[in-house]
Design a protein around this motif. Structure first.
Motif, mmCIF file in Angstrom:
data_model
loop_
_atom_site.group_PDB
_atom_site.id
_atom_site.type_symbol
_atom_site.label_atom_id
_atom_site.label_comp_id
_atom_site.label_asym_id
_atom_site.label_seq_id
_atom_site.Cartn_x
_atom_site.Cartn_y
_atom_site.Cartn_z
ATOM 1 N N ASN A 134 0.623 13.774 -9.789
ATOM 2 C CA ASN A 134 0.532 12.704 -8.789
ATOM 3 C C ASN A 134 -0.845 12.059 -8.933
ATOM 4 O O ASN A 134 -1.854 12.648 -8.573
ATOM 5 N N VAL A 135 -0.883 10.850 -9.469
ATOM 6 C CA VAL A 135 -2.155 10.168 -9.702
ATOM 7 C C VAL A 135 -2.518 9.205 -8.571
ATOM 8 O O VAL A 135 -3.521 8.496 -8.668
ATOM 9 N N ALA A 167 0.842 -1.197 0.000
ATOM 10 C CA ALA A 167 0.000 0.000 0.000
ATOM 11 C C ALA A 167 0.879 1.250 0.000
ATOM 12 O O ALA A 167 1.948 1.290 0.616
ATOM 13 N N ALA A 168 0.411 2.255 -0.752
ATOM 14 C CA ALA A 168 1.147 3.521 -0.808
ATOM 15 C C ALA A 168 1.117 4.193 0.562
ATOM 16 O O ALA A 168 0.087 4.221 1.245
ATOM 17 N N VAL A 169 2.275 4.737 0.928
ATOM 18 C CA VAL A 169 2.404 5.400 2.234
ATOM 19 C C VAL A 169 2.386 6.905 2.014
ATOM 20 O O VAL A 169 3.078 7.420 1.128
ATOM 21 N N ASP A 170 1.587 7.588 2.790
ATOM 22 C CA ASP A 170 1.491 9.044 2.664
ATOM 23 C C ASP A 170 2.842 9.676 2.998
ATOM 24 O O ASP A 170 3.437 9.403 4.040
ATOM 25 N N GLY A 171 3.336 10.512 2.069
ATOM 26 C CA GLY A 171 4.604 11.175 2.285
ATOM 27 C C GLY A 171 5.808 10.370 1.859
ATOM 28 O O GLY A 171 6.944 10.848 1.987
ATOM 29 N N GLY A 172 5.603 9.172 1.320
ATOM 30 C CA GLY A 172 6.715 8.347 0.864
ATOM 31 C C GLY A 172 7.162 8.754 -0.542
ATOM 32 O O GLY A 172 6.633 9.699 -1.135
ATOM 33 N N PRO A 173 8.126 8.047 -1.101
ATOM 34 C CA PRO A 173 8.594 8.387 -2.451
ATOM 35 C C PRO A 173 7.541 8.069 -3.507
ATOM 36 O O PRO A 173 6.762 7.119 -3.365
ATOM 37 N N SER A 179 6.618 6.458 -6.788
ATOM 38 C CA SER A 179 7.072 5.498 -7.787
ATOM 39 C C SER A 179 6.506 5.897 -9.152
ATOM 40 O O SER A 179 5.649 6.792 -9.257
ATOM 41 N N ASN A 180 6.995 5.239 -10.191
ATOM 42 C CA ASN A 180 6.489 5.551 -11.533
ATOM 43 C C ASN A 180 4.994 5.270 -11.665
ATOM 44 O O ASN A 180 4.305 5.915 -12.468
ATOM 45 N N ASP A 181 4.485 4.313 -10.887
ATOM 46 C CA ASP A 181 3.057 4.011 -10.943
ATOM 47 C C ASP A 181 2.217 5.094 -10.272
ATOM 48 O O ASP A 181 0.999 5.138 -10.498
ATOM 49 N N MET A 182 2.831 5.929 -9.484
ATOM 50 C CA MET A 182 2.083 6.944 -8.740
ATOM 51 C C MET A 182 2.042 8.291 -9.449
ATOM 52 O O MET A 182 1.347 9.205 -8.984
ATOM 53 N N ILE A 183 2.765 8.418 -10.552
ATOM 54 C CA ILE A 183 2.775 9.698 -11.260
ATOM 55 C C ILE A 183 2.421 9.476 -12.724
ATOM 56 O O ILE A 183 2.598 8.381 -13.273
ATOM 57 N N GLY A 184 1.908 10.539 -13.346
ATOM 58 C CA GLY A 184 1.618 10.534 -14.766
ATOM 59 C C GLY A 184 2.422 11.626 -15.454
ATOM 60 O O GLY A 184 2.581 12.726 -14.912
ATOM 61 N N VAL A 185 2.968 11.304 -16.641
ATOM 62 C CA VAL A 185 3.766 12.268 -17.403
ATOM 63 C C VAL A 185 3.050 12.515 -18.730
ATOM 64 O O VAL A 185 2.601 11.566 -19.393
ATOM 65 N N GLU A 186 2.970 13.807 -19.129
ATOM 66 C CA GLU A 186 2.247 14.175 -20.345
ATOM 67 C C GLU A 186 2.941 15.353 -21.017
ATOM 68 O O GLU A 186 3.534 16.194 -20.350
#
Length: 234
Positions: free
Chosen positions: A138-139, A101-107, A109-116
């Motif tokens: 940040n998705v 599970a994603a941790v609030d305030g953690g790094p 990862s590529n799965d957590m961001i979107g690039v456009e």
């Protein structure tokens, strides 16, 4: 011969003669009967002796005593199924490991961001200087930290054949240190102005205006990449 001579009375000698004569007659009679039986008996039949006054019964044939093998049914083994045809038993399948599970305030990862990449405008005349926006979002449902250094940002232009035409870091690379905390759903925009000329890594080749046509813009933030964005030169 007819008048026996000896110390015993004559009657004794006559009895002995009669006894010898009877034995001789018995031997001759038995031999004759045996010869007749052998001469008249069938070689293919056996005779079973019975009690007095009964006719001799023929011995039963061999097939009446020993049953025919054709009439004997031998047990047969049940047919065995081909192992390839047997349905495989349902094997328990291991569940795929659950993603942490994603941790609030953690790094981030590529799965957590979107690039456009967003060209503004999407079509420009040859020789103009359009702006291309690199957008990082940040998705994920939690806040996370990501390095947004200039050296990690890049936009590349390719033509319809996939040939590289231009890159934002070819001639004017920048180095910064920019770690940021991105809130859930937050987007950061980095505008890049294109000078309208081609380039190669290291900026060693001659720079010329690309010809009119359809191109694609590809952006990245380190190892996180964007889908292609259409751009047209008129």
């Amino acid at each position: 011969m007819l008048h026996p001579v000896g110390p015993l009375p004559a009657v004794v000698y006559w009895r002995r003669r009669l006894l010898v004569l009877g034995c001789a007659v018995g031997v001759l009679g038995g031999g004759g009967w045996l010869g007749v039986a052998v001469a008249t008996g069938s070689p293919d039949e056996d005779v079973v002796l019975t009690t007095a006054g009964e006719e001799p019964a023929p011995a039963p044939a061999l097939d009446q005593i020993v049953p025919s093998l054709a009439a004997v049914q031998l047990p047969t083994a049940p047919p065995t199924a081909d192992p390839a045809e047997e349905p495989a038993a349902d094997e328990p399948q291991d569940d795929p490991p659950a993603e942490p599970a994603a941790v609030d305030g953690g790094p981030c990862s590529n799965d957590m961001i979107g690039v456009e990449v967003r060209p503004t405008p999407a079509s420009s005349p040859v020789g103009s200087k359009p702006t291309f926006d690199l957008v990082v979002t940040n998705v994920s449902p939690v806040s996370c930290v990501r390095s947004l250094d200039k050296g990690l940002q890049e936009i590349v232009m390719v033509d319809g054949a996939g040939t590289r035409v231009w890159g934002s870091n070819d001639c004017f690379p920048e180095e910064t240190t920019d770690p940021r905390t991105l809130q859930a759903g937050e987007s950061v925009v980095f505008p890049v102005v294109w000078g309208g000329l081609s380039s190669t890594p290291g900026c060693a080749a001659e720079r010329v205006p690309p010809p009119p046509g359809d191109y694609a813009l590809r952006g990245r933030l380190d190892t996180a990449t964007s889908p292609d964005a259409a751009f047209t030169l008129t």
